[in-house]
Motif scaffolding. Structure first.
Motif, short mmCIF file in Angstrom:
data_model
loop_
_atom_site.label_atom_id
_atom_site.label_comp_id
_atom_site.label_asym_id
_atom_site.label_seq_id
_atom_site.Cartn_x
_atom_site.Cartn_y
_atom_site.Cartn_z
N VAL A 61 10.16 -19.20 3.02
CA VAL A 61 9.35 -18.49 4.03
C VAL A 61 9.85 -18.82 5.43
CG1 VAL A 61 7.05 -18.29 5.04
CG2 VAL A 61 7.31 -18.36 2.55
N VAL A 62 10.08 -20.12 5.71
CA VAL A 62 10.53 -20.55 7.03
C VAL A 62 11.91 -19.96 7.34
CG1 VAL A 62 11.14 -22.54 8.45
CG2 VAL A 62 9.16 -22.66 6.94
N ALA A 63 12.77 -19.91 6.32
CA ALA A 63 14.13 -19.41 6.53
C ALA A 63 14.14 -17.95 6.99
CB ALA A 63 14.93 -19.54 5.24
N GLN A 64 13.09 -17.21 6.65
CA GLN A 64 13.02 -15.81 7.02
C GLN A 64 12.27 -15.58 8.34
OE1 GLN A 64 11.70 -13.33 3.65
NE2 GLN A 64 12.30 -15.00 2.29
N SER A 65 11.88 -16.67 9.01
CA SER A 65 11.09 -16.55 10.24
C SER A 65 11.81 -17.23 11.41
CB SER A 65 9.70 -17.18 10.06
OG SER A 65 9.00 -17.22 11.28
N PRO A 66 12.45 -16.48 12.28
CA PRO A 66 13.09 -17.07 13.46
C PRO A 66 12.10 -17.85 14.33
CG PRO A 66 13.83 -14.82 13.14
CD PRO A 66 12.71 -15.03 12.19
N LYS A 67 10.86 -17.37 14.40
CA LYS A 67 9.86 -18.06 15.22
C LYS A 67 9.59 -19.46 14.69
CE LYS A 67 5.51 -16.83 14.93
NZ LYS A 67 4.25 -16.07 15.12
N LEU A 68 9.43 -19.60 13.37
CA LEU A 68 9.18 -20.91 12.80
C LEU A 68 10.39 -21.82 12.92
CD1 LEU A 68 7.09 -19.97 9.62
CD2 LEU A 68 6.27 -20.91 11.79
N GLN A 69 11.57 -21.24 12.83
CA GLN A 69 12.78 -22.04 13.01
C GLN A 69 12.87 -22.56 14.44
OE1 GLN A 69 16.44 -20.36 11.22
NE2 GLN A 69 15.10 -18.93 10.13
N LEU A 394 -6.34 -22.85 25.00
CA LEU A 394 -5.48 -23.76 25.75
C LEU A 394 -4.15 -24.03 25.06
CD1 LEU A 394 -5.14 -25.56 28.22
CD2 LEU A 394 -6.36 -27.37 27.00
N PHE A 395 -4.15 -24.14 23.74
CA PHE A 395 -2.93 -24.47 23.01
C PHE A 395 -2.48 -23.31 22.12
CE2 PHE A 395 -5.27 -28.54 23.52
CZ PHE A 395 -4.39 -29.15 24.40
N GLU A 396 -1.19 -23.06 22.11
CA GLU A 396 -0.61 -21.95 21.34
C GLU A 396 -0.27 -22.39 19.91
OE1 GLU A 396 -0.50 -19.00 22.41
OE2 GLU A 396 -0.28 -18.97 24.59
N TYR A 397 -1.22 -23.01 19.24
CA TYR A 397 -0.98 -23.51 17.89
C TYR A 397 -0.74 -22.36 16.90
CZ TYR A 397 -2.82 -28.04 19.47
OH TYR A 397 -3.04 -29.23 20.13
N GLU A 398 -1.55 -21.34 17.00
CA GLU A 398 -1.44 -20.24 16.03
C GLU A 398 -0.08 -19.56 16.12
OE1 GLU A 398 -6.06 -18.92 15.30
OE2 GLU A 398 -4.88 -17.77 16.74
N ALA A 399 0.41 -19.35 17.33
CA ALA A 399 1.71 -18.70 17.49
C ALA A 399 2.84 -19.59 17.03
CB ALA A 399 1.91 -18.32 18.96
N ALA A 400 2.76 -20.89 17.35
CA ALA A 400 3.86 -21.80 17.04
C ALA A 400 4.00 -22.05 15.55
CB ALA A 400 3.65 -23.12 17.77
N PHE A 401 2.89 -22.11 14.82
CA PHE A 401 2.93 -22.45 13.40
C PHE A 401 2.64 -21.26 12.49
CE2 PHE A 401 1.57 -26.39 15.62
CZ PHE A 401 2.68 -27.16 15.35
N ASP A 402 2.41 -20.09 13.09
CA ASP A 402 2.10 -18.88 12.34
C ASP A 402 0.89 -19.10 11.43
OD1 ASP A 402 2.39 -16.24 11.69
OD2 ASP A 402 3.86 -16.60 10.08
#
Length: 503
Positions: A61-69, A394-402
């Motif tokens: 899953v991570v390999a297919q997500s540039p954002k998570l990488q 305040l924190f971009e947790y959802e975006a950073a960790f999907d």
């Protein structure tokens, strides 16, 4: 709400019950729908164990997500609470407010290494009146004075509960809980009202801070050890006395209380040695001071006289009560917590549970007339102590960790994710063109080096999710909520309920 009818009606109460019922039905429908949409599939691990196959799948899953990488590249060597701060949110949460109380107090207080925030919040509210009446520009009431009387009374309260519950097994859940949470530094509004009405207040120079009022852990550890020992002594004595069938219940209780008083002397000795000998509430003291013009003045009287003369004007703390927002429980009801208190036989801890908008309107109404507001919240959630910001965005947790955060306020209470952890003072609010709150000015008690010179900004979204309590004078509260508070019907929550948390 502040704009609601001042006359309680049956339809208002029915609406509250209907709202609670509809909320439960809505949750049931959501659950049914989620079950209908659930796809039943075989797990990779039939016995529930974690396998390398799981990890391989997740890596795909991570390999297919540039954002998570990208997140992996950045976050393995940085602090996520610093890296993921939302610039947009920081800009939006300006320390600017179009409605503030008309008098600013000084200095910013610091509870240091203690859990006395509720006493600091209370004295920070009361000093507004003291400073106005005495023309002061720098003043603190003694938090240590209230701390001493609270700790001594909590010790007595715990030993009285030990007598009351002496027939319960030592591993009973209630006995076990009480022996763990026996003399917390924290407290609640009704508990501080008990202290104020019984002991009054004194200026800080009359009973100044000591090392152990600011660093409470060492004496707490020592006193807890003695109190647990005392509780076992009282349990054993109770068992022996009750084995004597010639003794009346009254004689047994009186004997146990006599022994308790003997044991409690040890706690007093520890406290008076580490905190200082406490002024008596009915004995006069003399306080010399300078007003803001540099003029010397003096006042002589008792702590109780000082409290009634200077610490409030229109709105007595004793005539104020707590509104809470606890979505787990029915609104429009009065709640209390079993075995929660500080002064034995005094005012119990009481909460009127109501919609969050009523808490907001209570704040706005008080700020507009220049009255600072005591409130309780979960300060550690989505907050930055350095910037002095409390905001759910305040924190971009959802975006950073999907990921997505799905817990509701009620869910957080049910799962020990959140509770009241801190009490502070609201001294300002920023309203939009429609008169709705956007953000709130918060006076903290962590010293001037955190936040914006000791002040925090709290977004309205954060208020909705993490504010649990607002205190309001009865004269300013909606009359239907005052009626609930003054009613005799109370829902008793268990001792370990989150609403029993001491801020």
């Amino acid at each position: 709400m502040g704009s609601s009818s001042s006359k309680p009606t049956e339809s208002t109460q029915a609406d509250s019950r209907r709202s609670f019922s509809e909320k439960s039905n809505h949750t049931s429908r959501e659950l049914s729908q989620s079950l209908a949409d659930l796809r039943i599939s075989a797990p990779l691990s039939a016995d529930g164990a974690l396998t390398l196959g799981h990890v391989d799948g997740w890596e795909d899953v991570v390999a297919q997500s540039p954002k998570l990488q990208l997140s992996r590249t950045i976050l393995n060597h940085t602090n996520i609470r610093e890296t993921l701060v939302s610039r947009k949110t920081v800009i939006a949460d300006a320390h600017v407010f179009n409605n503030e109380v008309d008098f600013k107090t000084n200095p910013i207080t610091s509870q240091k290494s203690s859990g006395r925030c509720w006493l600091f919040a209370t004295t920070n509210v009361l000093r507004y009146s003291v400073m106005k009446k005495l023309n002061l520009d720098d003043f603190q009431l003694s938090q240590a004075y209230l701390f001493f009387w609270d700790k001594l009374n909590k010790s007595n309260y715990f030993l009285e509960l030990s007598i009351e519950n002496a027939d319960l097994p030592i591993d009973n859940r209630l006995v076990d809980y009480l022996s763990d949470e026996l003399i917390s530094d924290g407290g609640q509004w009704d508990m501080v009202v008990n202290l104020l009405e019984t002991y009054g207040v004194v200026p800080q120079p009359v009973y100044p801070e000591s090392l152990h009022s600011s660093l409470s852990s060492p004496i707490n550890t020592l006193i807890k050890t003695k109190l647990r020992e005392h509780s076992l002594i009282l349990r054993d004595l109770s068992s022996s006395l009750r084995a004597n069938t010639s003794l009346s219940e009254e004689a047994i209780i009186q004997t146990l209380r006599s022994k308790k008083e003997e044991l409690l002397k040890e706690v007093y000795i520890i406290m008076s040695a580490t905190l200082g000998v406490i002024p008596k509430p009915d004995e006069p003291f003399t306080w010399d001071y300078l007003d803001k013009d540099g003029k010397a003045a003096s006042w002589t009287g008792t702590p109780k006289q000082f409290y009634r003369t200077f610490a409030y004007d229109k709105y007595s703390p004793a005539d104020s009560f707590s509104l809470i927002n606890d979505p787990r429980n029915e609104y429009g009801k009065l709640y209390t917590v079993n075995k929660l208190g500080n002064i034995w036989g005094a005012r119990p801890v009481l909460y009127v549970n109501t919609e969050i908008d009523n808490l907001k309107q209570a704040v706005v109404k008080q700020i507009k007339i220049g009255q600072p507001v005591f409130f309780g919240c979960d300060v550690g959630q989505f907050s930055d102590r350095n910037a002095g910001i409390m905001d759910t965005a305040l924190f971009e947790y959802e975006a950073a960790f999907d990921i997505k955060f799905g817990l509701t306020k009620a869910d957080r209470l049910r799962t020990n994710e959140s509770s009241m952890t801190h009490a502070m003072v609201i001294s300002g609010v920023h309203l939009d063109a429609a008169g709705k709150p956007v953000r709130y000015k918060v006076e903290n008690s962590w010293g001037p080096d955190v936040g914006n010179k000791g002040y925090f900004v709290m977004s309205d979204a954060w208020f909705e999710q993490f504010v649990y309590q607002v205190v309001i004078p009865k004269a300013l509260a909606p009359k239907e909520l005052v009626k609930v508070f003054e009613g005799s019907e109370r829902v008793v929550l268990p001792a370990w309920d989150p609403m029993g948390s001491l801020a």
